[in-house]
Design a protein around this motif. Structure first.
Motif, PDB file in Angstrom:
ATOM      1  N   VAL A  35      44.733  22.068  72.454  1.00  0.00           N
ATOM      2  CA  VAL A  35      43.955  22.908  73.249  1.00  0.00           C
ATOM      3  C   VAL A  35      44.855  24.234  73.520  1.00  0.00           C
ATOM      4  N   GLY A  36      44.436  25.362  73.220  1.00  0.00           N
ATOM      5  CA  GLY A  36      45.302  26.426  73.317  1.00  0.00           C
ATOM      6  C   GLY A  36      44.485  27.534  74.158  1.00  0.00           C
ATOM      7  N   GLY A  37      45.004  28.663  73.766  1.00  0.00           N
ATOM      8  CA  GLY A  37      44.350  29.999  74.578  1.00  0.00           C
ATOM      9  C   GLY A  37      44.336  31.040  73.634  1.00  0.00           C
ATOM     10  N   ASP A  38      44.015  30.704  72.201  1.00  0.00           N
ATOM     11  CA  ASP A  38      43.745  31.808  71.325  1.00  0.00           C
ATOM     12  C   ASP A  38      42.191  32.239  71.294  1.00  0.00           C
ATOM     13  N   TRP A  39      42.089  33.510  71.200  1.00  0.00           N
ATOM     14  CA  TRP A  39      40.668  34.074  71.132  1.00  0.00           C
ATOM     15  C   TRP A  39      40.582  35.112  70.147  1.00  0.00           C
ATOM     16  N   TYR A  40      39.211  35.472  69.835  1.00  0.00           N
ATOM     17  CA  TYR A  40      38.949  36.682  68.784  1.00  0.00           C
ATOM     18  C   TYR A  40      37.605  37.172  69.573  1.00  0.00           C
ATOM     19  N   ASP A  41      37.470  38.414  69.253  1.00  0.00           N
ATOM     20  CA  ASP A  41      35.908  38.863  69.721  1.00  0.00           C
ATOM     21  C   ASP A  41      35.739  40.227  68.849  1.00  0.00           C
ATOM     22  N   ALA A  42      34.524  40.719  68.705  1.00  0.00           N
ATOM     23  CA  ALA A  42      34.204  41.923  68.230  1.00  0.00           C
ATOM     24  C   ALA A  42      32.872  42.336  69.184  1.00  0.00           C
ATOM     25  N   ILE A  43      33.206  43.601  69.593  1.00  0.00           N
ATOM     26  CA  ILE A  43      32.297  44.153  70.617  1.00  0.00           C
ATOM     27  C   ILE A  43      31.692  45.557  70.065  1.00  0.00           C
ATOM     28  N   PRO A  44      30.132  45.493  70.067  1.00  0.00           N
ATOM     29  CA  PRO A  44      29.548  46.804  69.762  1.00  0.00           C
ATOM     30  C   PRO A  44      29.850  48.029  70.692  1.00  0.00           C
ATOM     31  N   LEU A  45      30.229  49.023  70.323  1.00  0.00           N
ATOM     32  CA  LEU A  45      30.394  50.187  71.208  1.00  0.00           C
ATOM     33  C   LEU A  45      29.391  51.150  71.024  1.00  0.00           C
ATOM     34  N   PRO A  46      29.233  52.254  72.004  1.00  0.00           N
ATOM     35  CA  PRO A  46      28.404  53.388  71.799  1.00  0.00           C
ATOM     36  C   PRO A  46      28.971  54.187  70.292  1.00  0.00           C
ATOM     37  N   GLY A  47      27.823  54.729  69.778  1.00  0.00           N
ATOM     38  CA  GLY A  47      28.212  55.626  68.704  1.00  0.00           C
ATOM     39  C   GLY A  47      28.645  54.676  67.426  1.00  0.00           C
ATOM     40  N   SER A  48      28.120  53.486  67.357  1.00  0.00           N
ATOM     41  CA  SER A  48      28.229  52.658  66.205  1.00  0.00           C
ATOM     42  C   SER A  48      29.675  52.243  65.911  1.00  0.00           C
ATOM     43  N   ARG A  49      30.481  52.353  67.001  1.00  0.00           N
ATOM     44  CA  ARG A  49      31.957  51.760  66.674  1.00  0.00           C
ATOM     45  C   ARG A  49      31.617  50.503  67.208  1.00  0.00           C
ATOM     46  N   VAL A  50      32.893  49.939  66.733  1.00  0.00           N
ATOM     47  CA  VAL A  50      33.233  48.424  67.231  1.00  0.00           C
ATOM     48  C   VAL A  50      34.561  48.180  67.668  1.00  0.00           C
ATOM     49  N   ALA A  51      34.689  47.354  68.790  1.00  0.00           N
ATOM     50  CA  ALA A  51      36.056  47.111  69.098  1.00  0.00           C
ATOM     51  C   ALA A  51      36.581  45.463  68.628  1.00  0.00           C
ATOM     52  N   LEU A  52      37.573  45.350  67.998  1.00  0.00           N
ATOM     53  CA  LEU A  52      38.230  44.330  67.379  1.00  0.00           C
ATOM     54  C   LEU A  52      39.252  43.803  68.523  1.00  0.00           C
ATOM     55  N   VAL A  53      39.104  42.359  68.848  1.00  0.00           N
ATOM     56  CA  VAL A  53      40.243  42.063  69.749  1.00  0.00           C
ATOM     57  C   VAL A  53      40.631  40.451  69.178  1.00  0.00           C
ATOM     58  N   VAL A  54      41.964  40.496  69.274  1.00  0.00           N
ATOM     59  CA  VAL A  54      42.529  38.901  69.138  1.00  0.00           C
ATOM     60  C   VAL A  54      43.617  38.951  69.969  1.00  0.00           C
ATOM     61  N   GLY A  55      43.756  37.843  70.760  1.00  0.00           N
ATOM     62  CA  GLY A  55      44.456  37.525  71.893  1.00  0.00           C
ATOM     63  C   GLY A  55      45.177  35.938  71.723  1.00  0.00           C
ATOM     64  N   ASP A  56      46.255  35.732  72.648  1.00  0.00           N
ATOM     65  CA  ASP A  56      46.814  34.383  72.553  1.00  0.00           C
ATOM     66  C   ASP A  56      47.541  34.123  73.523  1.00  0.00           C
ATOM     67  N   VAL A  57      46.779  33.328  74.643  1.00  0.00           N
ATOM     68  CA  VAL A  57      47.567  33.041  75.841  1.00  0.00           C
ATOM     69  C   VAL A  57      48.414  31.845  75.704  1.00  0.00           C
ATOM     70  N   MET A  58      49.693  32.133  76.530  1.00  0.00           N
ATOM     71  CA  MET A  58      50.803  31.153  76.317  1.00  0.00           C
ATOM     72  C   MET A  58      50.458  29.763  76.835  1.00  0.00           C
ATOM     73  N   GLY A  59      50.900  28.680  75.954  1.00  0.00           N
ATOM     74  CA  GLY A  59      50.513  27.234  76.560  1.00  0.00           C
ATOM     75  C   GLY A  59      49.443  26.553  75.782  1.00  0.00           C
TER      76      GLY A  59
END
Length: 669
Positions: A337-361
């Motif tokens: 069990v950890g805190g890693d995550w990823y996400d892809a979020i559509p934005l206005p203007g056909s753009r997309v936000a790409l997110v990857v994160g890691d919580v300690m522990g």
């Protein structure tokens, strides 16, 4: 002659004794007596009619048997099977324990073996292997169905299910003989499983079995309480061993009885005595407490794992101009069990936000913090903030959650129209760009401080994102382990991507899903120390010829001009069939925009697999669809958009808002 026992798991020591069977058979040997084993029990002939603990209970340390100056003639009760004439004990009968110290060493070795188990099955197996054949010839372990967890109060009647049984073989034939010793043969009680009578047992309220389980202490089979309890547990058609050749031991956890164990001995073996009853109680207590803890641990790990997985996106969006693929692997079973995550979020203007994160522990706390930070990132992305501003607000949120809430994060925004990507980093490993020709490049992004440090600024860089290139975002579990440092892992990952791209040639990028699988294949046996989150984005972009963009002054003539511009663009793209629908919807959306706007309104048409129309203005209030009355002159614009468009929506920007809709292109368009 002194008889040497053998174990079904341990290795027999002695030069003259040859085991006839690995599960407890005995062969005659020269005169010798067993020296105490380091972790097990000294195996010597004695008077007490009890089983000798085998070295299999804990076989890390053993010592060779020391020779005895003269044979010891065992004595015992008539039913022990020992011969008072001085002849050897019948072949196949385990040596009884002689002193109380033998029993203590056996209990210590057996409990250590039980304690080695982590999950439920390992603990039950440890109990069976530690007692058969050393303490008993067979064992039956029953557990409640279902097992209560923690402070849960079971509902309904108590039901016991046979979890595991173990016994020494019915007969063992050893054809190897030296001419003086006959072949060894072992006969033990048959413990056949009858599904109708043994697999499941409902404990009747007020019955004999319920009384024995309530009493907690083990009982002999010949005790008044067990005479009725054992047939109820084993089944009415099962024969119950006579005399003190069976022990019924309740398994009690921290708060309640969770099962029962039945220890059985063959009639040719010494019957159980009072000290054996205490040994059975010790084994039952340690096993029950271990099972209780294993169930609690399993439930906690399951909840945390489900919590984390539900916080990750079930499916990735399909934004225009980019293809996405992702992978998530938990850490090792002991720290999954950890805190890693990823996400892809559509934005206005056909753009997309790409997110990857890691919580300690690695804990439920880490998974919970991950969920909060991911939700915060989605909210900030909806405000269309620059990447560095998103990280700044995430840093503030982490500080509000606690002083030791640390995380790393990579936030990138891809624009398929301009073929550019803007990246900001908060202490995360740098991304890797795989170009179309096969060159893999580690992007130079300012590292920044981790989220939660506070008082630091984040910097964003804007880079080219050419069509056909692939961006790989990942967490440190992919490139860092006990066997390699993070920069060595990054270089190995870059080389792996370049080698994979060479297989498909310079003009064709590797398939995205296969690329993710190939990246994970680089992990070795010692490289799974942490969670792994992987997000891959293949940039297709939108060609300039498929984009039409205009500015419209906020005046009454704007809707008419918007219709003419849209008609000309559709004619240029060969989509005249869509003219009527597009003109109607563009006119309605532009009319709503110019009614309240004070600055020029933007109109953009994008042709991809669908036709997308975007209208932007400087008014932050989002439109809301409502049901117009028959006497109303307006209020039907969004109703038409909702009925005719494939999809539509509105997004608030820092400079206003964008209202968009999509229409499916006709076949062949």
């Amino acid at each position: 002659m002194t008889e040497y026992p053998t174990s079904h798991e341990g290795r027999h020591h002695g030069t003259a004794a040859r085991p006839a069977d690995p599960r407890g058979a005995f062969r005659r040997a020269p005169q010798a007596s067993a020296a105490p084993a380091g972790d097990g029990v000294p195996q010597q002939p004695c008077r007490a009619p009890a089983a000798t603990p085998s070295a299999s209970a804990d076989a890390e340390h053993t010592q060779p048997h020391a020779p005895s100056p003269e044979p010891v003639r065992p004595t015992g009760p008539p039913d022990s099977g020992e011969r008072r004439t001085g002849q050897p004990r019948p072949v196949g009968q385990p040596t009884p324990m002689r002193r109380d110290g033998d029993r203590l060493r056996f209990v210590g070795a057996a409990t250590r073996r039980i304690a080695r188990g982590i999950d439920l099955d390992e603990i039950v197996m440890g109990l069976c292997r530690a007692t058969v054949p050393t303490f008993s010839d067979a064992i039956l372990v029953y557990l409640r169905e279902p097992l209560p967890v923690g402070d849960e109060r079971p509902t309904g009647p108590m039901v016991l299910r046979l979890r595991r049984t173990d016994r020494i073989p019915d007969a063992v034939d050893d054809t190897e003989t030296d001419g003086t010793n006959p072949p060894a043969t072992v006969v033990v009680p048959s413990v056949e499983l009858a599904p109708d009578s043994l697999e499941l047992c409902e404990v009747r309220t007020g019955g004999a079995l319920a009384e024995v389980l309530r009493g907690v202490r083990p009982v002999f089979a010949d005790s008044p309480a067990a005479l009725s309890a054992l047939p109820e547990l084993l089944g009415g058609d099962r024969s119950v061993p006579l005399g003190r050749r069976a022990i019924l031991a309740p398994l009690r956890g921290r708060r309640r009885v969770i099962g029962a164990a039945v220890f059985l001995r063959h009639p040719n073996r010494a019957a159980f005595d009072g000290d054996d009853l205490l040994v059975a109680g010790q084994l039952a207590t340690h096993s029950a407490l271990g099972i209780d803890k294993a169930v609690l641990y399993g439930r906690e790990a399951y909840i945390a794992d489900e919590l984390q997985r539900t916080m990750l996106p079930e499916t990735l969006p399909r934004p225009t101009g980019v293809r996405l693929a992702s992978r998530y692997l938990p850490a090792a079973e002991t720290a999954r069990v950890g805190g890693d995550w990823y996400d892809a979020i559509p934005l206005p203007g056909s753009r997309v936000a790409l997110v990857v994160g890691d919580v300690m522990g690695h804990s439920m706390t880490s998974a919970a913090i991950m969920g909060q930070l991911r939700t915060t990132a989605q909210t900030l992305a909806g405000l269309d903030l620059p990447p560095q501003e998103v990280l700044h607000h995430l840093d503030e949120q982490a500080q509000r959650l606690g002083t030791d809430r640390m995380a790393t994060c990579m936030y990138a925004v891809y624009d398929p129209v301009s073929h550019r990507i803007t990246i900001a980093n908060a202490g995360h490993p740098p991304p890797i760009m795989l170009h179309l020709g096969g060159r893999a490049e580690v992007l130079r992004v300012p590292p920044g401080a981790p989220i939660g440090v506070g008082g630091v600024d984040f910097e964003a860089v804007e880079l080219d994102a050419p069509a056909g290139a692939t961006l790989l975002l990942y967490t440190d579990g992919l490139v860092e382990s006990r066997l390699r440092d993070v920069w060595t892992g990054i270089e190995q990952l870059r080389e792996r991507l370049a080698a994979t791209a060479q297989l498909t040639g310079p003009d064709h990028p590797p398939p995205l899903e296969a690329l993710c699988d190939d990246v994970l294949d680089m992990l070795g046996p010692g490289d799974r120390d942490d969670d792994i989150a992987l997000l891959a984005a293949r940039f297709d972009g939108i060609a300039p010829s498929d984009v039409a963009y205009w500015f419209l002054d906020p005046e009454d003539s704007a809707p008419g001009r918007a219709r003419r511009l849209a008609r000309s663009a559709l004619a240029r793209w060969g989509l005249e069939e869509m003219t009527d629908s597009v003109e109607l919807l563009v006119s309605e959306v532009v009319t709503n925009a110019v009614r309240y706007a004070s600055r020029p309104v933007t109109l953009r048409l994008l042709r991809t697999d669908v036709l997308r129309c975007e209208v932007g203005d400087d008014v932050p209030q989002l439109p809301r669809q409502r049901q117009a009355r028959a006497t109303d002159e307006g209020g039907r614009g969004l109703f038409l958009v909702n009925r005719l468009a494939r999809r539509w929506g509105a997004t608030r920007l820092s400079t206003g808002k964008v209202v968009w809709f999509e229409l499916a292109q006709p076949s062949g368009g």
